[in-house]
Design a protein around this motif. Structure first.
Motif, short mmCIF file in Angstrom:
data_model
loop_
_atom_site.label_atom_id
_atom_site.label_comp_id
_atom_site.label_asym_id
_atom_site.label_seq_id
_atom_site.Cartn_x
_atom_site.Cartn_y
_atom_site.Cartn_z
N LEU A 19 37.90 39.99 33.88
CA LEU A 19 36.49 40.28 34.12
C LEU A 19 35.62 39.21 33.49
O LEU A 19 34.75 38.64 34.12
CB LEU A 19 36.11 41.64 33.52
CG LEU A 19 34.59 41.79 33.36
CD1 LEU A 19 33.96 41.97 34.72
CD2 LEU A 19 34.24 42.93 32.45
N GLU A 402 39.69 46.17 43.49
CA GLU A 402 40.25 46.51 42.19
C GLU A 402 41.68 46.01 42.08
O GLU A 402 42.08 45.49 41.03
CB GLU A 402 40.19 48.02 41.97
CG GLU A 402 40.52 48.47 40.56
CD GLU A 402 42.00 48.76 40.32
OE1 GLU A 402 42.36 49.06 39.17
OE2 GLU A 402 42.79 48.70 41.29
N SER A 409 33.96 46.23 40.72
CA SER A 409 33.21 46.70 39.55
C SER A 409 32.72 45.53 38.71
O SER A 409 31.61 45.57 38.15
CB SER A 409 34.06 47.65 38.71
OG SER A 409 35.26 47.03 38.27
N ALA A 410 33.52 44.46 38.62
CA ALA A 410 33.09 43.27 37.88
C ALA A 410 31.86 42.65 38.54
O ALA A 410 30.93 42.22 37.86
CB ALA A 410 34.22 42.26 37.80
N ASP A 503 38.72 50.01 36.42
CA ASP A 503 37.34 49.55 36.49
C ASP A 503 36.46 49.85 35.27
O ASP A 503 35.42 49.20 35.12
CB ASP A 503 36.68 50.14 37.74
CG ASP A 503 37.29 49.60 39.02
OD1 ASP A 503 37.12 48.41 39.30
OD2 ASP A 503 37.97 50.37 39.72
N SER A 506 35.40 46.76 33.25
CA SER A 506 34.26 45.92 33.62
C SER A 506 33.05 46.25 32.78
O SER A 506 32.28 45.35 32.39
CB SER A 506 33.95 46.10 35.11
OG SER A 506 35.02 45.70 35.92
#
Length: 595
Positions: A19, A402, A409-410, A503, A506
């Motif tokens: 991330l 993912e 999410s990043a 996630d 992140s």
């Protein structure tokens, strides 16, 4: 849940690094740690006693158990749409379906958010293989993601190439033209001497709350340091790259790889088709595309072919891999929706719930992570159906990409909350993102100050048994009070340990409260994770209902607190190299080496 090879247990630290490595500088001034120290702030002292609304607990439980819709969501997503590889037409369908469904249950501002370019769009249309001599026999396999087509049936003799660390590729030159190559060593198929299915015992949950001396030492992966492990992986990747180049030059018809094992030997009779079998680390990108049709085969069939080859039996195989590419530069999208906050002072603060919507291709992505996605949707539906007016905004995010590196999410975190500046001393040129260690200061946005907490589910279908605090010691007493009324539902444990591979990392990486729940393992690690067994049949309806109820309660409690949830200290990865350096001059009588 993402993994970097065949169910890499130590991947959790790696995902957090991945991330940070994705972040590039576009923001202005780094967030000051002094912010949030005002009364009610995220760095301020917290009230000793939580104001818990047990009537709301009862209402949420009643709605979830008596009118639950989680399995309706599950059947529609997993049976109705199926596998959801990032960049694929099926994932686009899932994005649209989740957006429209969340609008239909009354959520506000349901929309898709573009997190950037991913790579090639692709889908499997059909894959089969048959041994044609010395005897006809069907063989079980599936295309590796992003494999090209064979453009009809191809047939040829097999060639077994184990490709171990000490393989000398030169000895195979001139022998591969027109062959179907078995690429990868055979493996044993252990007997199943213990159940593949498991729920946590009270003793196991208690052990999670206890400090382990190993937690304070360096993180080891299969007995190796992170650097040793990654160096070994990079060496193997280079060997594989050279082997692919040689096979392409010689005209190999197709490549078949062996399916990996599952936990406790659960990989027997199962096809695991994920990045543990990928032949190119960036195989989803045009520049990393594998040009030879490739598939992964059930281990028992693979072993048989390899053994016959080793015993000098001429084995002829017919293969048909039918796939379709839908674009070279597909973008990834997250699905986002919310219940708006109503308190004039707190409505701009946000509490979030989510899970990843994408999956691999061999099953229908039920336990990984259709379960987490539909549970988050059901938690939101429960709150909306009760007609609640939360003080803070409650938002759902269903992420994509993912499985390839928590990209969705990043990307959301980067766009909304912040990123790391370039390091003063960057990593060496060509260093893969997941191996980078050097980062500049964290630069945050105004939204960073308003995100209260993020809750995630991504460990299969098992009921929630508690929560990991990711080392956030200040939040543990709060969660302990929240779960006290949920003990009859099996929720008993708060641990300050970290968990990862998905996630919430992140959010945690940029200093935001991001959490993953403890779940009963069931047969996730042994049988369903990334396999052709990962279908809706593996879901447990009662567990999913319990999960949605618990998530809804956590969302409601967070949305109603007067104080923001406490945060860990503001992250300063730019100081890690200096702080981790050995002490100088510590040995008496040591003589400094001359340069």
């Amino acid at each position: 849940m993402v993994c970097l090879d065949s169910k890499f247990r130590g991947r959790r630290a790696v995902a957090a690094l991945a991330l940070a490595a994705m972040c590039a500088p576009v923001l202005a001034v780094a967030q000051k740690a002094e912010k949030g120290t005002e009364p009610g702030g995220y760095y301020a002292a917290q009230p000793a006693v939580e104001n818990i609304d047990l009537n709301m607990y009862a209402r949420i439980r009643a709605e979830g158990m008596q009118h639950g819709k989680v399995m309706q969501f599950a059947y529609a997503l997993m049976d109705g749409i199926g596998p959801r590889l990032t960049g694929s037409p099926n994932l686009a369908k899932a994005n649209a379906w989740t957006r429209d469904t969340m609008t239909g249950i009354g959520l506000s501002n349901a929309h898709l958010e573009d997190w950037g370019e991913f790579g090639m769009g692709w889908q499997q249309l059909n894959t089969w293989a048959q041994m044609t001599s010395p005897d006809p026999e069907p063989l079980w396999m599936q295309a590796l993601p992003w494999s090209p087509s064979t453009n009809g049936t191809v047939d040829g003799d097999i060639f077994y190439l184990p490709l171990t660390a000490d393989t000398n590729l030169d000895k195979f030159k001139g022998k591969l033209k027109g062959k179907i190559v078995l690429l990868g060593a055979m493996r044993t198929t252990p007997d199943l001497t213990e159940p593949l299915f498991h729920r946590y015992t009270d003793d196991e949950l208690k052990a999670m709350t206890e400090f382990k001396a190993s937690d304070s030492g360096p993180r080891l992966i299969n007995g190796q340091t992170f650097e040793q492990y990654m160096a070994e992986r990079m060496k193997a990747a280079e060997l594989r790259k050279n082997a692919l180049k040689m096979m392409a030059e010689e005209g190999v018809l197709a490549i078949i790889t062996p399916s990996r094992d599952g936990g406790k030997g659960g990989g027997t009779g199962v096809i695991f088709d994920d990045n543990g079998n990928m032949l190119s680390r960036d195989g989803y990108k045009v520049e990393g595309k594998v040009t030879i049709p490739c598939a992964v085969m059930m281990i028992e069939h693979y072993n048989r072919l390899a053994r016959m080859y080793e015993h000098h039996v001429a084995v002829h195989v017919a293969v048909n891999i039918e796939t379709r590419f839908t674009g070279d530069h597909e973008h990834g999208f997250n699905t986002v929706a919310e219940i708006p906050g109503t308190d004039p002072r707190l409505k701009d603060q946000v509490v979030m719930v989510g899970g990843h919507l994408d999956s691999w291709i061999s099953g229908t992505g039920a336990t990984d992570n259709g379960a987490g996605s539909v549970v988050a949707m059901e938690a939101m539906r429960i709150l909306k159906s009760l007609g609640v007016a939360p003080k803070r905004t409650i938002r759902i995010g269903l992420w994509t990409g993912e499985e390839q590196g928590i990209f969705g999410s990043a990307g959301y975190v980067k766009q909304h909350f912040g990123e790391f500046a370039k390091a003063a001393t960057p990593d060496a040129a060509g260093t893969p993102s997941f191996m980078r260690r050097n980062f500049g200061p964290l630069q945050t946005t105004k939204e960073w100050e308003k995100l209260d907490a993020y809750y995630n589910v991504d460990n299969g279908t098992g009921m929630l048994r508690g929560i990991y605090t990711q080392g956030n010691f200040a939040i543990a007493p709060i969660f302990a009070q929240w779960i006290a009324p949920l003990k009859d539902m099996g929720v008993t444990t708060v641990t300050t340990r970290n968990t990862g591979g998905t996630d919430h990392l992140s959010f945690d990486a940029v200093g935001l409260p991001g959490f993953q729940f403890i779940q009963d393992p069931m047969d996730y690690e042994t049988r369903t994770h990334h396999s052709d067994m990962d279908t809706v049949d593996r879901l447990h309806a009662a567990d999913l209902e319990q999960m949605a109820i618990v998530e809804a309660i956590f969302l409601w409690n967070t949305s109603q607190r007067e104080a923001m949830m406490p945060r860990k200290p503001f992250p300063h990865p730019e100081d890690d190299t200096k702080l981790g350096a050995p002490l100088k001059g510590i040995y008496p009588n040591a003589v400094e080496e001359s340069k």
